[in-house]
Write a protein that holds these residues in place. Structure first.
Motif, short mmCIF file in Angstrom:
data_model
loop_
_atom_site.label_atom_id
_atom_site.label_comp_id
_atom_site.label_asym_id
_atom_site.label_seq_id
_atom_site.Cartn_x
_atom_site.Cartn_y
_atom_site.Cartn_z
N ASN A 156 0.82 -1.21 0.00
CA ASN A 156 0.00 0.00 0.00
C ASN A 156 0.86 1.27 0.00
N LYS A 157 1.91 1.25 0.79
CA LYS A 157 2.78 2.42 0.91
C LYS A 157 3.48 2.75 -0.41
N LEU A 158 3.94 1.71 -1.11
CA LEU A 158 4.75 1.93 -2.32
C LEU A 158 3.98 1.66 -3.61
N ASP A 159 2.67 1.42 -3.50
CA ASP A 159 1.85 1.10 -4.68
C ASP A 159 2.41 -0.12 -5.43
N ALA A 160 2.90 -1.07 -4.67
CA ALA A 160 3.48 -2.28 -5.26
C ALA A 160 2.36 -3.25 -5.66
#
Length: 620
Positions: free
Chosen positions: A392-396
């Motif tokens: 979620n943090k890195l849009d992975a």
């Protein structure tokens, strides 16, 4: 049940370890958390992790143990400068204030560092300081599966000691013979590292990796060996050495060698960092490696002669020289060899714990069937929830597999197709080797894999070799190896059956041309001298990595993978999922696996935007 914290710090490779009763609960290097390779800083993060893993507070501990004796080191500093005076006055004036401020008053510094972690009762705290080589010896003997054993510790220098032969039995360790500073095979190897343009306390393994490119039959290599023996190093029958200090600056100066003296003796200029590597550099690396092997073998024979033991335990930075370990194995001086996987100073934190437990507190030692290092998987692990938070943090973008077996099926197929994959599972390894939990993997049969991973993924010198991970039961199919090698610390020849014939003018060819020539069916893990640094894998030590190798065998007929550490040059091995994802995006790795998540590079947002993901590390 004693609860003991061990600390290694303030030189290089700071680390922490915690043991409770007979179990090593956790151990990790500080570099993995701060992302500063070989950091000497107080291991605040590593200590916090160890305490958290054990569920303990500092007040719960029976002892905190530092891995050497700072006052003895200070004594060596003063006596050395006195012996060499007036030479080294500038270095002396720089070093002494640092020692007076930071290292001589180590207790104060340790307490200050611990206070930054949490509040504790200083009156309850027991601080212990075993000698440096006792920490090394304890780290290897007390984790070994032997009731009794010869112990050989070789490094640069601790307080005074640079090499020691000891004997361990039960819960006791006795030192029988020592070699003292400034005479040290470890420091000679570091001097050669410096002279070849690599970084001391970091690039020694590059010298070891460069040595197979040297020509063992050339007159130049033979001349280097003879010149070194005639002028710089005198090797005694028992493996002890004398180094001619006229050629060195490390005792009193700020550099390793007196460059002009070496240049005149060897007719070889000191190589500048990042400059072209030539055949003479390879031959010099081979000469240094050859001398080091001679010293290690003679010391081992002396250890056998003194102790009469059929077992030997190795530790100290020189014990990470897996080529020398392989020669020791070949010589069959001992029936059994055990090498501590964290043999360098980081492992001193573990040894300090164990020395306190068995020697200071006099606890009885329980011997198991195997070693008690838990496969060296002693670092942090991360839950699926933590991976989702990172996503979620890195849009992975990842594909999640409910079945690990199905994940292995797909990964094995991707490897077979020539892809390079970051493989992140379970607890991080303790020590310098990636052993299948923080690894980059590829197909060892792919002839282009060594070049691709070195240049496009690791961003490092193209000569650097890679290691094979192989199912333990299949190791003898490919390698002349009669024992297990779980920690990638033994080098052995590849079998004749899979070797290719080299041209007669092989050593006359340019360096890079030799690298491209087919050497074996396992091209990308076979060194130029037909050897390989092997990791044998069992289901017991690492069930997930074993499953992947088993699937590779079902799919390709070979249960073997190319394995290198999950990092780029200058970066510590990745610790967290976020570290892994940034490294993945910053390189030309094709896929990434974290737990049961599979990430494809071209599925990621801005996957081709190098500036977005770029990380800069100091080159080592």
């Amino acid at each position: 049940m004693k609860k003991i914290l061990g600390i290694s710090a303030f030189y290089h490779d700071s680390a922490a370890c915690i043991i409770v009763g007979d179990e090593i609960i956790a151990a990790a290097q500080e570099e993995r958390f701060t992302r500063k390779k070989h950091t000497a800083a107080f291991p605040k993060n590593a200590i916090s992790y160890c305490l958290q893993e054990a569920g303990l507070k500092i007040n719960d501990l029976d002892a905190i143990v530092f891995y050497d004796k700072p006052l003895l080191k200070f004594e060596r500093l003063l006596e050395t400068y006195y012996a060499f005076s007036p030479r080294g006055l500038i270095s002396f004036l720089k070093a002494v204030p640092v020692w007076l401020k930071e290292k001589l008053f180590l207790k104060r510094k340790l307490l200050k560092g611990l206070k930054k972690i949490e509040k504790f009762d200083k009156k309850k705290l027991k601080l212990l300081y075993p000698e440096h080589h006792l920490s090394h010896a304890a780290s290897t003997f007390f984790t070994s599966p032997y009731e009794e054993s010869a112990i050989l510790c070789i490094d640069g220098v601790g307080e005074w000691c640079t090499a020691s032969i000891g004997y361990g039995k039960g819960k006791d360790i006795e030192f029988i013979k020592e070699l003292h500073f400034p005479h040290s095979i470890g420091l000679l190897y570091s001097a050669a590292t410096y002279y070849l343009g690599f970084t001391v306390n970091s690039g020694e393994y590059k010298v070891m990796g460069l040595a197979p490119y040297g020509n063992p039959n050339s007159q130049r290599t033979k001349d280097y060996i003879q010149l070194l023996k005639d002028n710089i190093i005198d090797i005694k029958k028992d493996g002890s050495i004398w180094l001619n200090q006229k050629y060195f600056s490390y005792a009193t100066g700020l550099r390793m060698t007196k460059d002009k003296k070496w240049e005149k003796l060897l007719d070889l200029k000191r190589r500048q960092k990042e400059s072209e590597l030539k055949q003479e550099h390879c031959d010099f690396a081979l000469a240094i490696q050859t001398l080091s092997e001679e010293v290690v073998l003679k010391m081992a024979k002396e250890a056998k002669k003194i102790t009469g033991s059929k077992n030997i335990c190795l530790a100290g930075g020189v014990a990470l020289n897996c080529v020398a370990n392989g020669k020791l194995l070949e010589e069959k001086i001992f029936e059994n060899i055990y090498v501590q996987p964290a043999s360098g100073d980081a492992g001193g934190a573990l040894g300090a714990c164990l020395a306190a437990k068995y020697i200071y507190f006099e606890n009885e030692r329980i011997i198991g069937k195997g070693d008690n290092m838990k496969g060296a998987y002693l670092g942090p692990e991360f839950s699926n929830q933590e991976v989702l938070i990172m996503n979620n943090k890195l849009d992975a973008i990842s594909n999640y597999y409910e079945s690990f077996e199905l994940l292995c099926e797909d990964v094995a197929q991707l490897v077979k197709e020539g892809n390079v994959i970051g493989w992140f599972q379970g607890r991080m390894e303790f020590g310098p080797r990636a052993l299948g939990n923080r690894s980059i993997i590829g197909d060892p049969k792919n002839a282009e894999m060594q070049k691709k991973i070195n240049l496009k993924i690791k961003f490092r010198e193209s000569f650097r070799p890679f290691a094979p991970s192989v199912l333990e039961e299949d190791a003898q199919k490919y390698f002349e190896l009669e024992t297990k090698s779980p920690y990638m610390l033994l080098v052995a020849p590849v079998k004749d059956a899979i070797r290719k014939t080299l041209p007669q003018n092989f050593y006359e060819l340019p360096l890079m041309e030799r690298l491209k020539l087919e050497r074996s069916e396992l091209q990308s893990i076979t060194h130029l001298d037909f050897s390989a640094r092997i990791q044998t894998v069992t289901k017991q030590d690492n069930p997930k990595y074993h499953q992947l190798l088993t699937t590779m065998k079902e799919k390709t007929g070979d249960g073997i993978l190319l394995n290198t550490s999950f990092n780029v040059r200058g970066e510590p091995i990745v610790c967290s999922p976020e570290d892994a994802f940034y490294c993945f995006m910053n390189t030309e790795m094709d896929y990434l696996v974290i737990n049961n998540h599979l990430y494809k590079k071209t599925d990621q947002k801005d996957w081709d935007d190098k500036n977005k993901w770029k990380q800069v590390f100091d080159l080592d």
